[in-house]
Design an enzyme around this catalytic site. Structure first.
Site, short mmCIF file in Angstrom:
data_model
loop_
_atom_site.label_atom_id
_atom_site.label_comp_id
_atom_site.label_asym_id
_atom_site.label_seq_id
_atom_site.Cartn_x
_atom_site.Cartn_y
_atom_site.Cartn_z
N TYR A 1 0.83 -1.20 0.00
CA TYR A 1 0.00 0.00 0.00
C TYR A 1 0.86 1.25 0.00
O TYR A 1 2.08 1.19 0.21
CB TYR A 1 -0.94 0.00 1.21
CG TYR A 1 -0.28 0.29 2.54
CD1 TYR A 1 0.53 -0.67 3.14
CD2 TYR A 1 -0.45 1.50 3.19
CE1 TYR A 1 1.15 -0.41 4.36
CE2 TYR A 1 0.15 1.77 4.41
CZ TYR A 1 0.95 0.81 4.99
OH TYR A 1 1.56 1.07 6.20
N ARG B 1 8.00 4.04 -4.84
CA ARG B 1 8.10 3.08 -3.72
C ARG B 1 7.08 1.96 -3.90
O ARG B 1 7.37 0.80 -3.59
CB ARG B 1 7.90 3.81 -2.39
CG ARG B 1 8.15 2.89 -1.19
CD ARG B 1 8.16 3.64 0.13
NE ARG B 1 6.85 4.20 0.44
CZ ARG B 1 6.60 4.96 1.50
NH1 ARG B 1 7.57 5.26 2.36
NH2 ARG B 1 5.40 5.43 1.71
N ARG C 1 -7.65 -20.31 -1.95
CA ARG C 1 -6.60 -20.17 -0.94
C ARG C 1 -5.51 -21.24 -1.09
O ARG C 1 -5.79 -22.44 -0.99
CB ARG C 1 -7.20 -20.24 0.47
CG ARG C 1 -6.20 -19.89 1.55
CD ARG C 1 -6.81 -19.90 2.94
NE ARG C 1 -5.84 -19.44 3.92
CZ ARG C 1 -4.85 -20.21 4.38
NH1 ARG C 1 -4.73 -21.47 3.97
NH2 ARG C 1 -3.98 -19.72 5.26
N HIS D 1 -0.94 -21.16 -0.62
CA HIS D 1 0.16 -20.23 -0.36
C HIS D 1 0.93 -19.83 -1.62
O HIS D 1 1.34 -18.69 -1.76
CB HIS D 1 1.14 -20.83 0.66
CG HIS D 1 0.57 -20.86 2.05
ND1 HIS D 1 -0.55 -21.57 2.37
CD2 HIS D 1 0.98 -20.25 3.19
CE1 HIS D 1 -0.82 -21.40 3.65
NE2 HIS D 1 0.09 -20.61 4.17
N LEU E 1 11.12 1.26 7.01
CA LEU E 1 10.53 1.76 5.77
C LEU E 1 11.16 3.11 5.48
O LEU E 1 11.21 3.97 6.37
CB LEU E 1 9.01 1.94 5.94
CG LEU E 1 8.36 2.38 4.63
CD1 LEU E 1 8.19 1.19 3.70
CD2 LEU E 1 7.02 3.04 4.88
N1 PMP Z 1 7.65 3.68 8.88
C1 PMP Z 1 6.52 2.95 8.88
C2 PMP Z 1 6.54 1.60 9.51
C3 PMP Z 1 5.34 3.46 8.30
O1 PMP Z 1 4.22 2.73 8.29
C4 PMP Z 1 5.36 4.77 7.76
C5 PMP Z 1 4.12 5.37 7.19
N2 PMP Z 1 3.65 4.72 6.08
C6 PMP Z 1 6.56 5.49 7.77
C7 PMP Z 1 7.69 4.91 8.34
C8 PMP Z 1 6.64 6.87 7.17
O2 PMP Z 1 6.57 6.81 5.78
P1 PMP Z 1 5.99 8.02 4.93
O3 PMP Z 1 6.80 9.21 5.29
O4 PMP Z 1 6.19 7.59 3.53
O5 PMP Z 1 4.55 8.17 5.31
#
Ligand code: PMP
Length: 287
Positions: A33, A52, A100, A102, A205
């Site tokens: 997402y 991304r 379903r 895997h 992330l």
């Molecule tokens: N880390 C995590 C685990 C997140 O879920 C998010 C938000 N999606 C972020 C960092 C921040 O990312 P962004 O600045 O792209 O919203």
């Protein structure tokens, strides 16, 4: 007109919008997402978010549901229908609907859902008092760089924070180093006024807000280092803050039971928030 959602080629009333019970997103969290901030009607850093998304899809070998140009058209049409000027656009792509099992299905078509939500400006109380975070062990998998819809540890961390009367939880790896919040990136400002945030690898992330703020920090000439930091270092820091697409830049004034700095939102944090707001404000204005 009631709020609408886009689901696999159709615009539907938000309340009735649904995917099949054998969608692999529903059964396996087999999907990814994006949350794109919408500020004054503009999708902030849209291409970085779509980059991304592409990367997350590639890493999981899920096909793109449509071209980037089409994604942008759908996003704009949904924003138009929902008269969205401030809030965010949510996009979710899953591997699709299949019995379903895997292993990857042979002929599934990826599912694409988009929704929007309006957001009020952050409250004065939040900005004046700052946020409290607790620290929790990071129990996630080894590919936190993929923006997967599989968010159980994040949900448990956030709920632990709420149960403790805090706003969020900073996740901590086995070495005692902070990885990130449950839905945001973690930052500190050292006694020497150096801005510190964890380097982006598989442990976090790489937030789009993080990426943009790094550029703004460099452009403004603040001292910056991308490295991990421990919980102890964070508690002893002069300032702490978090970044995300829905928070922008928000001050943190307490970590576990300890006030950060003098317990008030940091001065540099306030400046960085303003730089980020100015950046969003500048988008869409022709030079
Ligand atoms: N880390 C995590 C685990 C997140 O879920 C998010 C938000 N999606 C972020 C960092 C921040 O990312 P962004 O600045 O792209 O919203």
């Amino acid at each position: 007109m009631p709020r609408q959602a886009y689901v696999n080629g159709r615009y539907r009333p938000h309340g009735d919008a649904a995917v099949h019970i054998e969608d692999r997103g529903y059964q396996f969290a087999d999907g990814v997402y994006e949350v794109v901030p919408v500020y004054n009607g503009i999708l902030v850093d849209e291409d970085l978010h779509l980059d991304r998304l592409d990367r997350s899809l590639r890493e999981l070998r899920i096909e793109a549901p449509m071209s980037r140009a089409s994604m942008k058209l759908v996003a704009r049409e949904l924003m138009r229908r929902n008269r969205l000027s401030n809030g965010f656009l949510y996009m979710q792509v899953t591997r699709g609907v299949a019995p379903r099992d895997h292993k990857f299905p042979k002929n599934a078509t990826p599912s694409l859902v988009m929704t929007t939500r309006q957001m009020k400006p952050h409250s004065a109380a939040m900005l004046n008092n700052g946020l409290k975070v607790i620290t929790v062990p990071d129990e996630r998998w080894a590919r936190c760089d993929i923006k997967s819809v599989s968010l159980l540890p994040n949900i448990l961390g956030k709920q632990a924070a709420v149960d403790a009367g805090a706003d969020d939880a900073w996740q901590v790896d086995r070495e005692g180093q902070v990885t990130e919040g449950t839905s945001n990136n973690a930052w500190i400002v050292t006694e020497g006024n150096q801005v510190v945030t964890r380097n982006a690898n598989n442990a976090i992330l790489n937030g789009i807000t993080r990426i943009t703020l790094l550029e703004l920090i460099k452009a403004e000439g603040y001292e910056l280092v991308e490295r991990s930091f421990s919980v102890e270092e964070a508690k002893a820091a002069r300032e702490a803050f978090l970044t995300s697409s829905t928070s922008f830049v928000l001050p943190i004034t307490q970590i576990d039971d300890q006030p950060v700095g003098n317990g008030h939102p940091g001065i540099l944090t306030g400046k960085l928030r303003q730089h980020y707001l100015d950046y969003m404000q500048s988008l869409g204005k022709t030079a």
